[in-house]
Motif scaffolding. Structure first.
Motif, mmCIF file in Angstrom:
data_model
loop_
_atom_site.group_PDB
_atom_site.id
_atom_site.type_symbol
_atom_site.label_atom_id
_atom_site.label_comp_id
_atom_site.label_asym_id
_atom_site.label_seq_id
_atom_site.Cartn_x
_atom_site.Cartn_y
_atom_site.Cartn_z
ATOM 1 N N ASP A 1 -3.432 7.458 -5.205
ATOM 2 C CA ASP A 1 -2.361 6.695 -4.551
ATOM 3 C C ASP A 1 -2.874 5.916 -3.347
ATOM 4 N N THR B 1 0.831 -1.196 0.000
ATOM 5 C CA THR B 1 0.000 0.000 0.000
ATOM 6 C C THR B 1 0.870 1.253 0.000
ATOM 7 N N TRP B 2 0.211 2.378 -0.214
ATOM 8 C CA TRP B 2 0.895 3.669 -0.152
ATOM 9 C C TRP B 2 1.449 3.914 1.241
ATOM 10 N N ALA C 1 8.351 5.353 -3.058
ATOM 11 C CA ALA C 1 7.747 5.542 -4.374
ATOM 12 C C ALA C 1 7.683 7.024 -4.734
ATOM 13 N N HIS D 1 0.929 -0.549 -4.904
ATOM 14 C CA HIS D 1 2.199 0.006 -5.365
ATOM 15 C C HIS D 1 3.281 -1.064 -5.360
ATOM 16 N N ARG E 1 2.411 1.783 -10.008
ATOM 17 C CA ARG E 1 1.197 1.531 -9.228
ATOM 18 C C ARG E 1 0.147 0.847 -10.094
ATOM 19 N N ARG F 1 2.278 5.588 -13.265
ATOM 20 C CA ARG F 1 3.405 6.134 -12.497
ATOM 21 C C ARG F 1 4.619 5.203 -12.509
ATOM 22 N N ALA G 1 -4.503 2.688 -4.609
ATOM 23 C CA ALA G 1 -3.728 1.864 -5.534
ATOM 24 C C ALA G 1 -2.840 0.858 -4.801
ATOM 25 N N THR H 1 9.591 2.280 -9.390
ATOM 26 C CA THR H 1 8.269 2.164 -8.777
ATOM 27 C C THR H 1 7.190 2.190 -9.844
ATOM 28 N N LEU I 1 3.572 -6.057 -11.084
ATOM 29 C CA LEU I 1 2.235 -5.470 -11.094
ATOM 30 C C LEU I 1 1.264 -6.342 -11.891
#
Length: 287
Positions: free
Chosen positions: A184, A152-153, A160, A189, A204, A217, A187, A202, A237
């Motif tokens: 963010d 997670t963010w 990131a 990441h 997302r 990103r 999302a 990085t 991802l």
């Protein structure tokens, strides 16, 4: 000293240029040292180590104390050659790199470069740091050079955000308020770390809409582009999207990066458009 391709993990490929041959119509001997030095620079990229940042972190730098070249056969203009390189020995404060230049399977040139790890201010030798020793030995043993984390963010946001700021804001001139957005927080990441623990890439993955999830990103440290870091990050991802049941991935590719996604099998959809002042095109891939 006769070396074989199987003696090496790392290869740097190049084509001999006209300016590098002499009146005998073969590569001028001094250029072989340049070839080895160029390969060494690429070797650090293969380790996922941005050289200057890595040395700053290790509080030292490398200085050449010896370089030798042994000639077996000549390379000619337009030859496609491969410069192989490996770290063959690490002493207390020195490290030896063995190199070989091949044209196909033919061994043309051997080389050896000895470096000393030293204090940049005084250029006095220091012991090779354990972290660097472990990275070099690990790479030569076939170990991975990246640690890919997905989260997670809240978990990965600081790392990131730093990479994205360097790439999108500082390098590409995209306004900060356009680079950051509320998505963010929702999302997933991914951040790639080298074996010094430095974040180097990085990206997302947004929540899926009607089975389609958007990747965005995607940013890779400037020094490491072209070395496979972005491909590994995108794969992480993609696997995360597949695991949660998404059916398709979509992204807005900068036109300068379109070839990167094309080589990975992504398909262009629609006409180019401008986003944040940069030309983009939508690309998709099924899962």
């Amino acid at each position: 000293m006769t070396l074989k391709r199987s003696d090496f993990r790392f290869f740097h490929r190049l084509r001999v240029r006209w300016a590098e041959v002499d009146m005998q119509k073969i590569v001028f001997n001094a250029h072989y040292l340049m070839y080895f030095d160029t390969a060494i620079a690429d070797y650090w990229r293969a380790l996922a180590l941005p050289y200057q940042e890595a040395m700053d972190s290790l509080e030292g730098d490398l200085y050449v104390v010896k370089a030798t070249v042994e000639f077996h056969a000549s390379a000619h203009v337009d030859d496609q050659i491969e410069v192989a390189m490996k770290c063959s020995r690490i002493g207390t404060s020195s490290m030896t790199f063995t190199g070989a230049i091949f044209r196909g399977d033919q061994h043309l040139i051997s080389g050896e470069i000895v470096y000393v790890f030293a204090d940049p201010a005084t250029q006095t030798s220091r012991p090779v740091p354990k972290a660097l020793r472990d990275i070099l030995l690990g790479y030569e043993a076939g170990e991975a050079v990246l640690d890919l984390k997905v989260g997670t963010w809240a978990d990965l946001g600081p790392d990131a955000q730093r990479i994205r700021h360097e790439v999108f804001v500082q390098e590409q001139g995209i306004p900060k308020d356009l680079e950051q957005d509320a998505a963010d927080g929702q999302a997933l990441h991914a951040v790639a770390y080298n074996r010094l623990g430095q974040a180097v890439a990085t990206g997302r993955l947004l929540p899926a809409q009607a089975g389609t999830a958007q990747v965005g990103r995607l940013a890779v440290h400037r020094v490491l582009r072209g070395g496979g870091v972005g491909r590994q990050l995108l794969q992480a991802l993609t696997e995360a999207a597949r695991a949660r049941g998404d059916r398709e991935l979509m992204l807005h590719a900068q036109r300068t990066a379109e070839g990167f996604y094309d080589r990975l099998g992504w398909q262009r959809r629609g006409e180019p458009f401008v986003e944040a002042g940069v030309s983009h095109v939508e690309m998709v891939t099924p899962l």
